[in-house]
Design a protein around this motif. Structure first.
Motif, PDB file in Angstrom:
ATOM      1  N   VAL A 149       0.886  -1.166   0.000  1.00 23.38           N
ATOM      2  CA  VAL A 149       0.000   0.000   0.000  1.00 23.38           C
ATOM      3  C   VAL A 149       0.926   1.218   0.000  1.00 23.38           C
ATOM      4  CG1 VAL A 149      -1.840   1.234   1.204  1.00 23.38           C
ATOM      5  CG2 VAL A 149      -1.778  -1.274   1.270  1.00 23.38           C
ATOM      6  N   LEU A 150       0.961   1.934  -1.135  1.00 20.79           N
ATOM      7  CA  LEU A 150       1.916   3.016  -1.323  1.00 20.79           C
ATOM      8  C   LEU A 150       1.199   4.333  -1.590  1.00 20.79           C
ATOM      9  CD1 LEU A 150       4.388   1.002  -3.558  1.00 20.79           C
ATOM     10  CD2 LEU A 150       4.494   1.334  -1.092  1.00 20.79           C
ATOM     11  N   ALA A 151       1.956   5.425  -1.561  1.00 24.35           N
ATOM     12  CA  ALA A 151       1.370   6.761  -1.689  1.00 24.35           C
ATOM     13  C   ALA A 151       0.781   7.022  -3.072  1.00 24.35           C
ATOM     14  CB  ALA A 151       2.410   7.820  -1.358  1.00 24.35           C
ATOM     15  N   ASP A 152       1.550   6.730  -4.136  1.00 24.89           N
ATOM     16  CA  ASP A 152       1.099   7.082  -5.483  1.00 24.89           C
ATOM     17  C   ASP A 152       1.812   6.232  -6.531  1.00 24.89           C
ATOM     18  OD1 ASP A 152       3.660   8.193  -5.506  1.00 24.89           O
ATOM     19  OD2 ASP A 152       2.922  10.219  -5.173  1.00 24.89           O
ATOM     20  N   GLU A 153       1.510   6.485  -7.813  1.00 26.54           N
ATOM     21  CA  GLU A 153       2.098   5.700  -8.898  1.00 26.54           C
ATOM     22  C   GLU A 153       3.623   5.824  -8.960  1.00 26.54           C
ATOM     23  OE1 GLU A 153      -0.599   7.655  -9.313  1.00 26.54           O
ATOM     24  OE2 GLU A 153      -2.169   6.398 -10.182  1.00 26.54           O
TER      25      GLU A 153
END
Length: 166
Positions: A106-110
């Motif tokens: 689960v990461l912040a953005d692309e």
């Protein structure tokens, strides 16, 4: 954003082995079939990593979480990665309660997902062809185990005791 689920697939030109699935709405029992149908169609495509953008998802329940975990396993089984990005705070808390971040990235953005993939793979990814797979499996010896069957706990299954002698 309503109680329906809509999706849009984006394929970044600079990342040919990456697909971004942007979701909007609710992921629950009423929308799960649409969600799974979209993931099934993407899963059948050639090798590629999938980034799911949750920024416009207003609700997810255990049905949706179960699907995320199942499809993450499917992506990993084919040698690719499924990553969640732009997770709203409320959705993130639900995912955390179910332990999803310990399994699914689960990461912040692309851009962070692209960086994660580059680090995880030690640089640019090499995608084997079907011919490579067939050649590798044709040379692999078949292995059979002569050991007794094991119980699901890993402990050898018990055999019934011999009948008493009269």
């Amino acid at each position: 954003m309503g109680r329906r689920l809509s999706s849009r697939v984006v394929r970044p030109k600079m990342q040919p082995h990456l697909t971004v699935l942007k979701l909007s709405g609710f992921i629950n029992a009423a929308t799960i079939l649409d969600f799974e149908q979209e993931l099934d169609s993407l899963l059948l495509e050639s090798r590629m990593d999938l980034v799911i953008d949750l920024s416009d998802v207003g609700y997810i329940n255990s049905t949706g979480i179960s699907a995320l975990l199942t499809y993450h396993q499917s992506w990993r089984a084919k040698g690719d990665e499924l990553i969640l990005v732009r997770t709203p705070r409320g959705i993130g808390l639900v995912l955390e309660q179910f332990g999803v971040p310990s399994v699914v990235p689960v990461l912040a953005d692309e851009p962070e997902a692209v960086e994660f993939l580059a680090r995880a793979m030690g640089g640019p990814r090499q995608y084997p062809t079907m011919a490579d797979f067939l050649e590798k499996t044709a040379r692999a010896p078949l292995r059979f185990s002569a050991s007794p069957p094991k119980h699901h706990s890993g402990v050898p299954a018990r055999t019934p005791p011999p009948a008493p002698v009269p």
